[in-house]
Scaffold this motif. Sequence first.
Motif, PDB file in Angstrom:
ATOM      1  N   MET A  13       0.810  -1.206   0.000  1.00  0.00           N
ATOM      2  CA  MET A  13       0.000   0.000   0.000  1.00  0.00           C
ATOM      3  C   MET A  13       0.852   1.268   0.000  1.00  0.00           C
ATOM      4  SD  MET A  13      -2.927  -1.204  -0.375  1.00  0.00           S
ATOM      5  CE  MET A  13      -3.893   0.289  -0.319  1.00  0.00           C
ATOM      6  N   ASP A  32      10.623   3.129   5.878  1.00  0.00           N
ATOM      7  CA  ASP A  32      10.321   1.766   6.345  1.00  0.00           C
ATOM      8  C   ASP A  32      11.445   1.354   7.275  1.00  0.00           C
ATOM      9  OD1 ASP A  32       8.310  -0.632   5.022  1.00  0.00           O
ATOM     10  OD2 ASP A  32       9.966  -1.299   6.308  1.00  0.00           O
ATOM     11  N   GLN A  37      13.103  -3.911   2.442  1.00  0.00           N
ATOM     12  CA  GLN A  37      11.773  -3.539   1.967  1.00  0.00           C
ATOM     13  C   GLN A  37      11.841  -2.247   1.148  1.00  0.00           C
ATOM     14  OE1 GLN A  37       9.348  -5.678   2.568  1.00  0.00           O
ATOM     15  NE2 GLN A  37       7.797  -4.494   1.486  1.00  0.00           N
ATOM     16  N   GLU A  91      -0.789  -3.918  10.456  1.00  0.00           N
ATOM     17  CA  GLU A  91      -2.099  -3.650  11.069  1.00  0.00           C
ATOM     18  C   GLU A  91      -2.078  -4.075  12.545  1.00  0.00           C
ATOM     19  OE1 GLU A  91      -4.176  -1.867   9.718  1.00  0.00           O
ATOM     20  OE2 GLU A  91      -6.230  -2.610   9.657  1.00  0.00           O
ATOM     21  N   LYS A  96       1.132   0.973  15.665  1.00  0.00           N
ATOM     22  CA  LYS A  96       0.659   2.235  15.064  1.00  0.00           C
ATOM     23  C   LYS A  96       0.744   3.363  16.097  1.00  0.00           C
ATOM     24  CE  LYS A  96      -2.375   0.337  11.428  1.00  0.00           C
ATOM     25  NZ  LYS A  96      -1.733   0.365  10.124  1.00  0.00           N
TER      26      LYS A  96
HETATM   27  P1  NAI Z   1       2.754  -4.760   3.955  1.00  0.00           P
HETATM   28  O1  NAI Z   1       3.013  -5.862   4.892  1.00  0.00           O
HETATM   29  O2  NAI Z   1       2.880  -4.996   2.494  1.00  0.00           O
HETATM   30  O3  NAI Z   1       3.706  -3.504   4.321  1.00  0.00           O
HETATM   31  C1  NAI Z   1       3.878  -3.002   5.609  1.00  0.00           C
HETATM   32  C2  NAI Z   1       5.261  -2.360   5.681  1.00  0.00           C
HETATM   33  O4  NAI Z   1       5.358  -1.654   6.916  1.00  0.00           O
HETATM   34  C3  NAI Z   1       6.405  -3.360   5.658  1.00  0.00           C
HETATM   35  O5  NAI Z   1       7.294  -2.984   4.633  1.00  0.00           O
HETATM   36  C4  NAI Z   1       7.047  -3.221   7.042  1.00  0.00           C
HETATM   37  O6  NAI Z   1       8.446  -3.390   7.011  1.00  0.00           O
HETATM   38  C5  NAI Z   1       6.674  -1.812   7.399  1.00  0.00           C
HETATM   39  N1  NAI Z   1       6.656  -1.536   8.840  1.00  0.00           N
HETATM   40  C6  NAI Z   1       6.122  -2.293   9.821  1.00  0.00           C
HETATM   41  N2  NAI Z   1       6.288  -1.703  11.028  1.00  0.00           N
HETATM   42  C7  NAI Z   1       6.937  -0.529  10.781  1.00  0.00           C
HETATM   43  C8  NAI Z   1       7.393   0.525  11.607  1.00  0.00           C
HETATM   44  N3  NAI Z   1       7.235   0.488  12.915  1.00  0.00           N
HETATM   45  N4  NAI Z   1       8.009   1.578  11.010  1.00  0.00           N
HETATM   46  C9  NAI Z   1       8.190   1.621   9.684  1.00  0.00           C
HETATM   47  N5  NAI Z   1       7.793   0.642   8.853  1.00  0.00           N
HETATM   48  C10 NAI Z   1       7.166  -0.423   9.394  1.00  0.00           C
HETATM   49  O7  NAI Z   1       1.288  -4.203   4.325  1.00  0.00           O
HETATM   50  P2  NAI Z   1       0.191  -3.524   3.383  1.00  0.00           P
HETATM   51  O8  NAI Z   1      -0.622  -4.579   2.749  1.00  0.00           O
HETATM   52  O9  NAI Z   1       0.846  -2.500   2.538  1.00  0.00           O
HETATM   53  O10 NAI Z   1      -0.746  -2.826   4.476  1.00  0.00           O
HETATM   54  C11 NAI Z   1      -0.353  -1.683   5.188  1.00  0.00           C
HETATM   55  C12 NAI Z   1      -1.561  -1.016   5.828  1.00  0.00           C
HETATM   56  O11 NAI Z   1      -2.517  -0.710   4.805  1.00  0.00           O
HETATM   57  C13 NAI Z   1      -2.297  -1.847   6.865  1.00  0.00           C
HETATM   58  O12 NAI Z   1      -2.784  -0.967   7.859  1.00  0.00           O
HETATM   59  C14 NAI Z   1      -3.462  -2.432   6.074  1.00  0.00           C
HETATM   60  O13 NAI Z   1      -4.583  -2.710   6.878  1.00  0.00           O
HETATM   61  C15 NAI Z   1      -3.779  -1.302   5.120  1.00  0.00           C
HETATM   62  N6  NAI Z   1      -4.430  -1.691   3.874  1.00  0.00           N
HETATM   63  C16 NAI Z   1      -4.034  -2.797   3.167  1.00  0.00           C
HETATM   64  C17 NAI Z   1      -4.680  -3.142   1.980  1.00  0.00           C
HETATM   65  C18 NAI Z   1      -4.262  -4.337   1.201  1.00  0.00           C
HETATM   66  O14 NAI Z   1      -5.022  -4.792   0.343  1.00  0.00           O
HETATM   67  N7  NAI Z   1      -3.070  -4.875   1.392  1.00  0.00           N
HETATM   68  C19 NAI Z   1      -5.804  -2.347   1.452  1.00  0.00           C
HETATM   69  C20 NAI Z   1      -6.070  -1.144   2.228  1.00  0.00           C
HETATM   70  C21 NAI Z   1      -5.439  -0.873   3.402  1.00  0.00           C
END
Ligand code: NAI
Length: 388
Positions: A13, A32, A37, A91, A96
């Motif tokens: 996202m 990140d 990543q 999530e 968060k």
């Molecule tokens: P993802 O797992 O692909 O990416 C999350 C990223 O956040 C990872 O690269 C991780 O290293 C990074 N991260 C984790 N903790 C961190 C921190 N403390 N500081 C900095 N970076 C950190 O996840 P995705 O799918 O992109 O989802 C992200 C958010 O978007 C979630 O809240 C999810 O609910 C929401 N979302 C996801 C959708 C989907 O279809 N995947 C659609 C709409 C919203």
Amino acid sequence: MISKIGIIGAGTMGCGIAQIASQNGHDVIVVDKEQLQLEKAKASLEKILSRLCEKERITTEDKIAILNRISFTSELKQLTDSDLVIEAIVENINVKHEVFKAVEEIVSESCILASNTSSLSIASIGSALTNANRSIGIHFFNPAPLMPLVEIIPAVQTDEQTLNSALELIKGWGKTVVTCKDTPGFIVNRVARPFYGEALRIYEEGIADFATIDWALTELGGFKMGPFTLMDYIGNDVNYAVTESVFKAFYYDSRFKPSFTQKRYAEAGFLGRKSGRGYYDYTHPNANKEAKKDESLGHYILNRVRCMLINEAIDAVFMGVGTPTDIDLAMTKGVNYPKGLLKWVDEIGHEEILEQLKQLFEHYGEDRYRPNPLLRKMAANKTTFFPV
Ligand code: NAI
């Protein structure tokens, strides 16, 4: 004026949102905690933009400019002069909270702090801030650059100025924007639940198999994808997790009850396309059953799933989650429904849909099928959502 944008989380996202922001001329910083990543995100963005170049959607100069406006870093402090920060990390409410607190310490007073969360409450995320007036939900759909819909969610703490700035910005990016109340699943992930849940229930009762249910909804209902094909696309693990989270968040309302079938498929690793097998077998497509194209069975399936979807859309109006226009926009632009559910009930007739629900409620005696009071009222008064 929102000029500089910070994105936290370089996953699916975060990367997509960074692309849109940069394409719209903003300077973007993507943060990140994982270096790997960040590298992956950069490489994937380059690949996506090169493809857009090949397809002549953008020029090589555009590609270079878009990439030049985005920088990638593992240091949160780089976000200092952002006007807006959008968080798209894991999530998890505790993580968060930590990140929101840390960001608030380094950005200006006027910086808006947004979350792209799908399932957590914006009020709860914002509660980590000293000044929660500036917190808001900006919920994109995957893939963010392609999906036209964005849900904007003001929390109880959010002030008018933050809401207006967010609306103006995202509309300016050419997105279809809907405003929704800070309630579980917002609009799309709430109203869409019966598409999966009722289809699974019909299967579990042995009324029809996956292929037949998919056929009824696509051929007779006009949906682009049947529920089982769509769940296989989304992933049964992901779709089950959303259902379970909405179910819990609604204090275990039986309308949102998850299905054992889906749980078992997820547990077995039958996740869908990504694992090669879900409801369908993608390694041997010929192994899948043919749909039983029985029109009367098909209409039963379509009516049952559709009246449950409509009841949910009406409940969202009843509970003030969104306006009828926004709810219909959300379902047509966020999940490609062939028609807005409220326009659909206007066309079919509120009395007819009420009758279908009443029959299910009588037959099963389950609260899940209770017709919404607004539907009852509209059927009695013969009113519609939209002028005819
Ligand atoms: P993802 O797992 O692909 O990416 C999350 C990223 O956040 C990872 O690269 C991780 O290293 C990074 N991260 C984790 N903790 C961190 C921190 N403390 N500081 C900095 N970076 C950190 O996840 P995705 O799918 O992109 O989802 C992200 C958010 O978007 C979630 O809240 C999810 O609910 C929401 N979302 C996801 C959708 C989907 O279809 N995947 C659609 C709409 C919203």
